[in-house]
Scaffold this active site. Sequence first.
Site, mmCIF file in Angstrom:
data_model
loop_
_atom_site.group_PDB
_atom_site.id
_atom_site.type_symbol
_atom_site.label_atom_id
_atom_site.label_comp_id
_atom_site.label_asym_id
_atom_site.label_seq_id
_atom_site.Cartn_x
_atom_site.Cartn_y
_atom_site.Cartn_z
ATOM 1 N N ARG A 59 0.850 -1.192 0.000
ATOM 2 C CA ARG A 59 0.000 0.000 0.000
ATOM 3 C C ARG A 59 0.883 1.238 0.000
ATOM 4 O O ARG A 59 1.800 1.349 0.817
ATOM 5 C CB ARG A 59 -0.885 0.011 1.249
ATOM 6 C CG ARG A 59 -1.594 1.322 1.566
ATOM 7 C CD ARG A 59 -2.670 1.646 0.573
ATOM 8 N NE ARG A 59 -3.482 2.765 1.029
ATOM 9 C CZ ARG A 59 -4.351 3.409 0.255
ATOM 10 N NH1 ARG A 59 -4.538 3.019 -0.985
ATOM 11 N NH2 ARG A 59 -5.059 4.415 0.735
ATOM 12 N N GLY A 60 0.621 2.164 -0.934
ATOM 13 C CA GLY A 60 1.226 3.484 -0.874
ATOM 14 C C GLY A 60 2.388 3.706 -1.819
ATOM 15 O O GLY A 60 3.164 2.797 -2.111
ATOM 16 N N ASP A 62 4.977 5.540 -1.165
ATOM 17 C CA ASP A 62 6.252 5.498 -0.454
ATOM 18 C C ASP A 62 6.837 4.085 -0.485
ATOM 19 O O ASP A 62 8.052 3.915 -0.668
ATOM 20 C CB ASP A 62 6.084 5.979 0.988
ATOM 21 C CG ASP A 62 5.015 5.203 1.737
ATOM 22 O OD1 ASP A 62 4.091 4.689 1.079
ATOM 23 O OD2 ASP A 62 5.095 5.109 2.984
ATOM 24 N N ARG A 64 6.038 1.805 -2.805
ATOM 25 C CA ARG A 64 6.313 1.519 -4.219
ATOM 26 C C ARG A 64 7.663 2.093 -4.633
ATOM 27 O O ARG A 64 8.458 1.437 -5.298
ATOM 28 C CB ARG A 64 5.204 2.088 -5.103
ATOM 29 C CG ARG A 64 5.417 1.786 -6.593
ATOM 30 C CD ARG A 64 4.426 2.570 -7.443
ATOM 31 N NE ARG A 64 3.061 2.117 -7.249
ATOM 32 C CZ ARG A 64 2.525 1.101 -7.915
ATOM 33 N NH1 ARG A 64 3.234 0.422 -8.785
ATOM 34 N NH2 ARG A 64 1.279 0.751 -7.694
ATOM 35 N N GLY A 91 -7.977 -1.919 -19.050
ATOM 36 C CA GLY A 91 -9.349 -2.381 -19.210
ATOM 37 C C GLY A 91 -9.707 -3.556 -18.337
ATOM 38 O O GLY A 91 -10.848 -3.943 -18.267
ATOM 39 N N GLU A 125 -7.433 -8.115 -0.956
ATOM 40 C CA GLU A 125 -6.322 -8.939 -1.436
ATOM 41 C C GLU A 125 -5.876 -9.910 -0.352
ATOM 42 O O GLU A 125 -5.642 -11.097 -0.612
ATOM 43 C CB GLU A 125 -5.121 -8.055 -1.792
ATOM 44 C CG GLU A 125 -5.210 -7.321 -3.104
ATOM 45 C CD GLU A 125 -3.991 -6.436 -3.326
ATOM 46 O OE1 GLU A 125 -4.109 -5.506 -4.120
ATOM 47 O OE2 GLU A 125 -2.948 -6.673 -2.687
#
Length: 1127
Positions: A59-60, A62, A64, A91, A125
């Site tokens: 998550r986030g 930072d 990544r 898509g 997830e």
Amino acid sequence: MASSKAFQIKLVVFVGLLLVSKFKGMEENMMSENSYSYTDKTLTFPAPQIKYDVFVSFRGTDIRQGLLSHLIKAFHLKQVFAFVDDKLERGDDISDALFGAIEKSLISLIIFSQDYVSSRWCLEELVKIVECREKDGQTVIPVFYKVDPSDVRYQKGTFANVFAEHEERYDMIKVQNWRTALKNSADLSGFHSTNFRNDAQLVDQIVDFISSRLNDMHQVKSKGLVGIHKPIAQLESLMLKESEGVRVIGIWGLGGIGKTTIAEEVYNRMCAEFESCCFLANVRKESERDGIMSLKKKLFSTLLNEQNLRIDLPKGLPDYVEKRLGRMKVLIVLDDVNDSDQLETLIGARDWFGLGSRIIITTRDKQVLVGEAEEIYQVEALDCDESLELFILNAFKQNQFEMEYCELSRRVVKYAKGIPLVVKVLAQLLRGKRKDIWESQLEKLKRMPNKKVLDIMRLSYDDLDRQEQQIFLDIACFFNGLKLKLEYINVLLKDQDYAVAAGMERLKDKALIIISEHNIVSMHDIIQEMAWEIIKDGSAEYPGNQLRLWDSHDIYQVLKNNRGSEAIRSISFNFSAIKDLQLSQEVFAKMSKLRFLNFYSNISQEAMYSSDGLPSSWNKGLCLPQGLDSLSNEVRYLSWMHYPLDSLPTNFSAENLVILDLSFNRMEKLWCGVKNLANLRILRLYNSLHLTMLPDLSKARNLEILVIRKSFSFLYVHPSVFCLNKLEILDLGGCVSLRQLRSYIHLSSLRSLSLVGCVRLQDFSVTSENLEGLNLELTGIQQLPTSFGRQSKLETLHLGLSDIQSIPETIKNLTRFKYLSIRYCWNLRDLPELPPSLEYLDATGCTSLKTVLFPSSAALQLKENRKSILFWNCLKLDQHSLGAIELNARINLMKFAYQHLSSLTHDYYKDNDNEAIYVYPGSNVPKWLEYRTSHDYVNVDISSSAAPHSPSLGFIFCFIVPRILSDGFAFRFTISIAEVEGNNVKFYLEKPLEKIVSDHVFLVYDHRLTHFLNSRSNVEVQQRLKIKVAAVTQTGKSDYVPVKLKGFGISPIKASEYQNFIQKMELVDKRTKRAGSLTLVGNTSLERFCFQDQKTYFDFIQEINYVDGCWKFKHHQFTNYSYRYFI
């Protein structure tokens, strides 16, 4: 004339149902024979479904741009193919694509950070990841990045604040699913960033660990191990790595099932995490050969890495050894333990070992683990696809499967029934052989099981004492396949020399028998074959001197030549292939100790009858031309299909009988007089074509089940039957000559009574305080007993195709009542109020039905839990009743949708009750549905659920089904999203077999449909969905013919809308006066509204909404007024 015509119609229908049931029975038999079935996979070597090595959940930006970017680079250098969310193709539906990527990954890496739980997507997830771990054995690795694992595990600190917001925004069940997923994943062994100097070191450790784990997985594949990931994952979970205590885990199961293989793989994967490890193989064999003390020395010498270690204490350790070992975290596997004394010597007390130590024990005997292991894992057999994969790996070189061996491979796998050892042994035996050799070996297996397999299986048998062995052989040679409950087998085997209950428990613990959740006793085919071989090895030369006879050829010789002896204890004879066997009248004279006799045939039902209408095997098979002089008075189980005589021998006492089954007999009477039947539990006289009545059964005081089904000449039930205080099941279905069934005693034990197809039955009065199921379909009964309401435990009532004219109003007091069938009750005009517990109502074809009553208030209807309400072709229903049905449908469908909103994510397929439906005559989509059209599509605004944190929607559908004059079985509806190819959901609605004579309203909440539409609404660019419907009907020729619907409607349901609806219903209920009017006090006026019935009342509440503390009209002429309260 009218009654005669009605009788003829019932008789024709009944015969038709017999034919349908005959083909259905054939179908069920075919299915049961092939229950070990394959999926739709091709028979070539199964291609791996894995696409990614690692799925990364984070998550986030930072994460990544920081930690994740370094991980991705390191993964690339190590040739690890990782999935991150930037791999989604343009898509793609985000949820479907992400969930698909998780399913196709070997490992899931979860990076828990401060912001992780603030994301609904991350939590969804996580739920999916945990599901894949539990279902498929996926490896899950948590990384606690600048967060405390305890905060993640128990949602403390900042996590607690975020979850407080989640609980306000989402359903409690959904939030609880997230909490559970966090707890389960945080419990796993992982990486804590505070334990590393910097991110570079953390990344190195993560990548090295994942590379090592991937290498292990590839080794598993190269070793030819199949179906092992799931048990390994479950075992690793049971190990509780984070727990500091010493923990013992048991692996239990049948010989050859794979216990040792699983233990070896867990050992290899986990050994590096311990200071010292030891895998002690073949404890049973080694202790017998070298003694247990030799094994003890080997174990502790290995753990302490000291070859000359001296240990002389059977029950303890030298002080210096205990002190050293107590400081060490060790992993021990004790393989194939068969005695708890071995454990006492080898692992003694838990404090011998250091904190965090783990001990794994594999055994065939569950009792060895009781009191020793914190958890016991039972190894299950491979499924058919896994067995086939394992077989191909071992039978063909380099997975080069040859299609000409397709059917033969299936036969081998079916024989093995999921036992890996059997699969591998047979694969190695057949590898490289010609097809004719395969055929020959398969034929040989029918007569003589493989010796290598038997030798391994027999070890479990050899551990039994003499009594346990005798019980085991009785089950293998007689009771296996009879589908008897444990309680009956205990009674049948009861003997002063047998401790039966203890023996059965011992067999279960040794995995030699299986006891199902319904208490049915069975045995694996391979185990049964092992028992047969044991008997053959130790039997006399002549079968007539054996205790147990099961081989058809041997039995044929014994019966034909009258070679029976006093030794024979049981006979189980399948005489299907016997054309004509003339039995002597003294055939059983020498068998004085015969206890269990079963003569049966596998001939299908359609082949049972000859041209003269009599069962064909009365003219061939087992014949007694001179009668039968005697049967052993020791007989406890007597089952003789197609018994050829008029009655049982006059000197047969029957006092020891527990089960008597004489189905398809030609008897005119069972016996004369009153017999002592104190032990009789089950009496089956199915298809007794000439039997007219039962004898006096007053002494059968323990009788529980009585079946006289399809005995067409049966006229009279002896009054003694109604005095049996333990009788639970009475089945007289198909006794077409029966005219009366009346008891003047309110029965106490009867749970199930079936009279289906008793077409002449008119006089009926039987009640029981414990009755759960009553079937009166296809009878001439016009009224139910006046004491019907006393049957407080009744759950199901079948009245279809009967002459019933009314249903007692007391039915609403039956608090457990769930199912009512009144289909084709042509004389029924009124349906009283039914209890809230009712789930299924089938009133199809009630052509005289005018009035249907419901509870007078919505509050009472809100207590209901309706799932299927059918009023097909009930065209005389008055408007009041139709309005009441519509209101009831709305209440129940909205409630059903609301209850299912919390489980929409991806577990809908686990729910068997995933649909609620209503069908009733009508041509218009109800006004309360938000979207209504006469086209085959409708545009639905889903913007309220498209935002990332928005609640899910439920969707109620409506279809107006037109008049259809052709016969058929079902409708098929296909729901799709316009401009999205190949993305749809199909569902079915059973229709009356005859024509549909008018338009009908079909309302449905289907969990799969709702899940499908919610998955589309999660695509952020979509604000509206164009939902299309296509309908077809299946004809009598199984063809599908398009149907043009006359109307189509959809109503999205949110939890808040449901709560608003409930508030409106309850408030109006409270303020409604008996006169049918209510007064509203406004800001400047006082208005009174009157309504004559429930439908008008229902229309009224559609016009009001509760807004800003006021009730406001939507379309009424008083729109400008706000009404603060009702009077």
